[in-house]
Design an enzyme around this catalytic site. Structure first.
Site, PDB file in Angstrom:
ATOM      1  N   HIS A 190     -11.147  -1.908   3.838  1.00  0.00           N
ATOM      2  CA  HIS A 190     -10.939  -1.572   5.253  1.00  0.00           C
ATOM      3  C   HIS A 190     -11.564  -0.231   5.645  1.00  0.00           C
ATOM      4  O   HIS A 190     -11.558   0.143   6.820  1.00  0.00           O
ATOM      5  CB  HIS A 190      -9.430  -1.536   5.533  1.00  0.00           C
ATOM      6  CG  HIS A 190      -8.753  -0.444   4.783  1.00  0.00           C
ATOM      7  ND1 HIS A 190      -8.601  -0.451   3.402  1.00  0.00           N
ATOM      8  CD2 HIS A 190      -8.237   0.731   5.189  1.00  0.00           C
ATOM      9  CE1 HIS A 190      -8.010   0.654   3.015  1.00  0.00           C
ATOM     10  NE2 HIS A 190      -7.778   1.402   4.079  1.00  0.00           N
ATOM     11  N   ASP A 191     -12.071   0.491   4.630  1.00  0.00           N
ATOM     12  CA  ASP A 191     -12.705   1.796   4.904  1.00  0.00           C
ATOM     13  C   ASP A 191     -14.220   1.735   4.820  1.00  0.00           C
ATOM     14  O   ASP A 191     -14.882   2.747   5.079  1.00  0.00           O
ATOM     15  CB  ASP A 191     -12.277   2.837   3.845  1.00  0.00           C
ATOM     16  CG  ASP A 191     -10.831   3.232   3.956  1.00  0.00           C
ATOM     17  OD1 ASP A 191     -10.247   3.564   2.904  1.00  0.00           O
ATOM     18  OD2 ASP A 191     -10.289   3.192   5.070  1.00  0.00           O
ATOM     19  N   GLU A 231      -6.146   4.523  -5.761  1.00  0.00           N
ATOM     20  CA  GLU A 231      -7.374   4.814  -5.027  1.00  0.00           C
ATOM     21  C   GLU A 231      -7.765   6.242  -5.363  1.00  0.00           C
ATOM     22  O   GLU A 231      -7.028   7.178  -5.052  1.00  0.00           O
ATOM     23  CB  GLU A 231      -7.165   4.674  -3.508  1.00  0.00           C
ATOM     24  CG  GLU A 231      -8.468   4.789  -2.761  1.00  0.00           C
ATOM     25  CD  GLU A 231      -8.330   5.278  -1.340  1.00  0.00           C
ATOM     26  OE1 GLU A 231      -7.324   5.918  -1.045  1.00  0.00           O
ATOM     27  OE2 GLU A 231      -9.230   5.021  -0.538  1.00  0.00           O
ATOM     28  N   ASP A 287       0.866  -1.178   0.000  1.00  0.00           N
ATOM     29  CA  ASP A 287       0.000   0.000   0.000  1.00  0.00           C
ATOM     30  C   ASP A 287       0.910   1.238   0.000  1.00  0.00           C
ATOM     31  O   ASP A 287       1.658   1.459   0.957  1.00  0.00           O
ATOM     32  CB  ASP A 287      -0.887  -0.008   1.257  1.00  0.00           C
ATOM     33  CG  ASP A 287      -2.177   0.761   1.051  1.00  0.00           C
ATOM     34  OD1 ASP A 287      -3.234   0.290   1.503  1.00  0.00           O
ATOM     35  OD2 ASP A 287      -2.111   1.836   0.402  1.00  0.00           O
ATOM     36  N   ASP A 339      -2.620   4.943  -2.325  1.00  0.00           N
ATOM     37  CA  ASP A 339      -3.560   5.615  -1.431  1.00  0.00           C
ATOM     38  C   ASP A 339      -3.842   7.047  -1.903  1.00  0.00           C
ATOM     39  O   ASP A 339      -2.912   7.815  -2.119  1.00  0.00           O
ATOM     40  CB  ASP A 339      -2.914   5.656  -0.043  1.00  0.00           C
ATOM     41  CG  ASP A 339      -3.872   6.101   1.025  1.00  0.00           C
ATOM     42  OD1 ASP A 339      -4.854   5.383   1.255  1.00  0.00           O
ATOM     43  OD2 ASP A 339      -3.653   7.172   1.609  1.00  0.00           O
TER      44      ASP A 339
HETATM   45  O1  TEU Z   1      -8.782   6.466   2.141  1.00  0.00           O
HETATM   46  C1  TEU Z   1      -9.041   7.574   1.310  1.00  0.00           C
HETATM   47  C2  TEU Z   1     -10.366   8.121   1.514  1.00  0.00           C
HETATM   48  O2  TEU Z   1     -10.943   8.778   0.691  1.00  0.00           O
HETATM   49  C3  TEU Z   1     -10.946   7.898   2.802  1.00  0.00           C
HETATM   50  O3  TEU Z   1     -11.564   9.100   3.093  1.00  0.00           O
HETATM   51  C4  TEU Z   1     -11.938   6.761   2.705  1.00  0.00           C
HETATM   52  O4  TEU Z   1     -12.447   6.592   1.422  1.00  0.00           O
HETATM   53  C5  TEU Z   1     -13.020   7.104   3.648  1.00  0.00           C
HETATM   54  O5  TEU Z   1     -12.537   6.552   4.817  1.00  0.00           O
HETATM   55  C6  TEU Z   1     -14.387   6.664   3.239  1.00  0.00           C
HETATM   56  O6  TEU Z   1     -15.283   7.256   4.167  1.00  0.00           O
HETATM   57  C7  TEU Z   1      -7.395   6.159   2.198  1.00  0.00           C
HETATM   58  C8  TEU Z   1      -7.218   4.936   3.066  1.00  0.00           C
HETATM   59  O7  TEU Z   1      -7.896   3.833   2.454  1.00  0.00           O
HETATM   60  C9  TEU Z   1      -7.795   5.253   4.420  1.00  0.00           C
HETATM   61  O8  TEU Z   1      -7.763   4.102   5.264  1.00  0.00           O
HETATM   62  C10 TEU Z   1      -6.959   6.369   5.033  1.00  0.00           C
HETATM   63  O9  TEU Z   1      -7.563   6.755   6.256  1.00  0.00           O
HETATM   64  C11 TEU Z   1      -6.901   7.586   4.100  1.00  0.00           C
HETATM   65  O10 TEU Z   1      -6.671   7.260   2.746  1.00  0.00           O
HETATM   66  C12 TEU Z   1      -5.742   8.478   4.502  1.00  0.00           C
HETATM   67  O11 TEU Z   1      -4.546   7.800   4.213  1.00  0.00           O
END
Ligand code: TEU
Ligand code: CA
Length: 561
Positions: A335-336, A261, A98, A206
């Protein structure tokens, strides 16, 4: 279209903190992952995407990196990593890292240096601005613009030492890197090369769509949830230039998989990010379907309700919009996001297994590279949180507090929102068996284990032919032997139906019908004439139906030569 191995691959995402603990400290780790690689090889996936394992103070659970070339001590050592990588490769599994380079941790050496003075050699690795003229520094309104952090509050933090603000689109401990500085790009590209030369097989990037900030950092359109700035930063002026430079200097030198992403990226930009000429990335994660059930006024941390016609319209748009122009990724969760079977299916004991198989059928037979999030393959569900105190996730905690303060939600809605939307729903420890702590740890788990682990766990499903995991194995295997599934064109049927998601895939004379019932009711669905005598490829009910109805959460695929 020139065929690439990552187009017919299936990717499995591991959130290392929650996958398998090996030393009893209650935190998942790399030796734990190594001990479960045979489980993943048996599932049939090709690639493992590891959420960040680098040194980090864990303000955002590893997405705040303090050393890109060191392993987080809680997860193990670089030797542990090397052993895992070697064993994964021996099992035919590829490992994707990642890459979090929109920002670092504020504990990274670069930021520690940058903070020292305005003329420190590392100052311009980050984005510093003076307070708004005439305003008292450090007071509300003195920030350089109206941008909000994704984790609540302003996207600017005032630094007393040098009397300037620094930008952080995420937490205060995640200062944004200044990609306009060629030294930053050199550092990142050298680090990427270091990992690729170690043998890793690619990167998930990311929020890569945010790395190029607009000239002058103009105010954004402030939305209710306060996160102005996304609209300004998404696919900024030099984004494609930076990705093409990354491709030229690093990516193009290796046979790897890359996925960006890209929250907020529209179709025409996506075609550039994931173009088939291979000048930028292989594919991207678009986010449009992740908002299909949200209340726009409240955003993520508000009320939500499945809207199937909208979900179908969005997925249809991305299937047909990228077809022949760029490569697609396919995912229900990560995971989000909340757990797929809770969000889009039905996680009751009665319907969980059949609806999880329906969702898997619907996603895995579309065009694009499918992603399976840890536990999705056994139907893990959202967690019945008892209170906000149980929640670890910085985004949930900050946004709930912000929405309460703004009066966007009421106190009595909080628990329901957490149970539906918190990122921690995806981060409860992997449920391996019905034993102590679900077989995840012999210690105290870092986050609550979902109490349904006694009914939803790997041990109950491995070897059980009618399990969700067995069904995922079947679906994953299908993709390996079918150009129709990998490359066939996509055509949505019955777009207005509020219960059925049906589509046809076509590759030269071969055609496949996929029909999915998203409800717990029997619904009418007349199988199109041409498929009446087709060959059933897969289905989540023992025997085929009568071709006139779909039983509750029924899904099947039929193929005609
Ligand atoms: O997430 C990016 C992002 O847009 C986040 O706001 C995510 O989509 C959101 O949690 C949805 O409500 C990436 C990673 O996947 C996330 O775990 C990190 O917290 C974030 O970037 C910052 O690195
Ligand atoms: Ca551990």
């Amino acid at each position: 279209m020139e065929k690439k191995w990552w187009q017919s691959s299936v990717v499995y995402q591991i959130y290392p903190r929650s996958f398998q603990d090996s030393n009893g400290d209650g935190i998942g780790d790399i030796p734990g992952i190594t001990s479960r690689l045979e489980y993943l090889a048996d599932l049939g996936v090709d690639v493992i995407w590891l959420s960040p394992i680098y040194a980090s103070p864990n303000d955002d659970n590893g997405y705040d990196i303090s050393d890109y070339q060191a392993i987080m001590p809680e997860f193990g050592t670089m030797d542990d990593f090397d052993r895992m990588l070697e064993k994964a490769h021996s099992l035919g599994l590829k490992i994707v890292m990642d890459l979090v380079v929109n920002h670092t941790s504020d504990e990274h050496r670069w930021f520690r240096e940058a903070q020292k003075s305005k003329n420190n050699p590392y100052r311009d690795y980050y984005i510093w601005r003076d307070p708004k003229p005439g305003m008292t520094p450090g007071t509300p309104g003195a920030e350089p613009n109206n941008w909000g952090s994704c984790f609540g509050g302003s996207a600017w933090k005032y630094d007393e030492t040098t009397g300037q603000y620094f930008l952080h689109l995420f937490s205060k401990k995640q200062p944004d890197l200044n990609w306009d500085n060629p030294k930053v790009r050199d550092e990142v590209f050298n680090m990427m090369t270091w990992w690729l030369d170690k043998g890793v097989d690619g990167f998930r990037m990311d929020v890569i769509s945010l790395i190029s900030k607009p000239e002058g950092l103009p105010d954004g359109v402030a939305n209710n949830t306060g996160f102005a700035g996304f609209d300004q930063c998404s696919t900024g002026p030099r984004l494609h230039e930076y990705l093409q430079e990354m491709n030229r200097r690093v990516l193009s030198k290796y046979d790897i998989i890359t996925v960006g992403e890209c929250p907020g990226v529209p179709m025409e930009e996506a075609r550039q990010y994931a173009n088939l000429e291979g000048t930028e990335l292989n594919m991207i994660f678009q986010f449009e379907h992740m908002a299909s059930d949200l209340d726009p006024a409240a955003g993520r941390y508000g009320e939500s309700k499945l809207n199937l016609p909208l979900l179908k319209a969005i997925l249809n748009k991305w299937e047909t919009g990228l077809q022949g122009k760029a490569w697609n990724s396919l995912y229900w969760d990560n995971h989000d996001q909340p757990r797929a079977v809770s969000r889009f299916g039905n996680d009751s004991d009665e319907w969980r297994e059949i609806s999880a198989k329906m969702l898997a059928t619907c996603l895995h037979l579309m065009q694009g590279t499918p992603y399976v999030f840890e536990g999705e393959e056994i139907g893990m569900t959202n967690c019945p949180w008892n209170s906000l105190d149980e929640i670890n996730d910085i985004e949930s905690r900050n946004n709930i507090a912000q929405n309460l303060k703004k009066g966007i939600i009421r106190e009595d809605q909080v628990l329901g929102i957490l149970r539906r939307q918190s990122r921690d729903n995806a981060r409860t420890p992997m449920q391996w068996d019905a034993g102590e702590n679900a077989g995840f740890t012999t210690g105290t788990p870092w986050l609550r284990i979902n109490p349904n682990y006694t009914r939803v766990n790997v041990a109950d499903q491995v070897g059980r032919e009618d399990s969700i995991r067995a069904y995922y194995k079947q679906l994953i295997a299908l993709r390996k032997h079918s150009d129709l599934i990998v490359y066939g064109d996509f055509e949505l049927l019955e777009p207005e139906s509020e219960s059925v998601f049906a589509y046809v895939r076509t590759l030269s004379s071969e055609r496949m019908l996929v029909a999915c019932n998203f409800t717990d009711q029997m619904v009418s669905f007349e199988i199109p004439e041409e498929f009446r005598d087709g060959k059933r490829l897969i289905g989540n009910y023992e025997a085929s139906g009568d071709g006139k109805v779909l039983r509750p959460y029924e899904a099947y695929a039929v193929i005609v030569p």
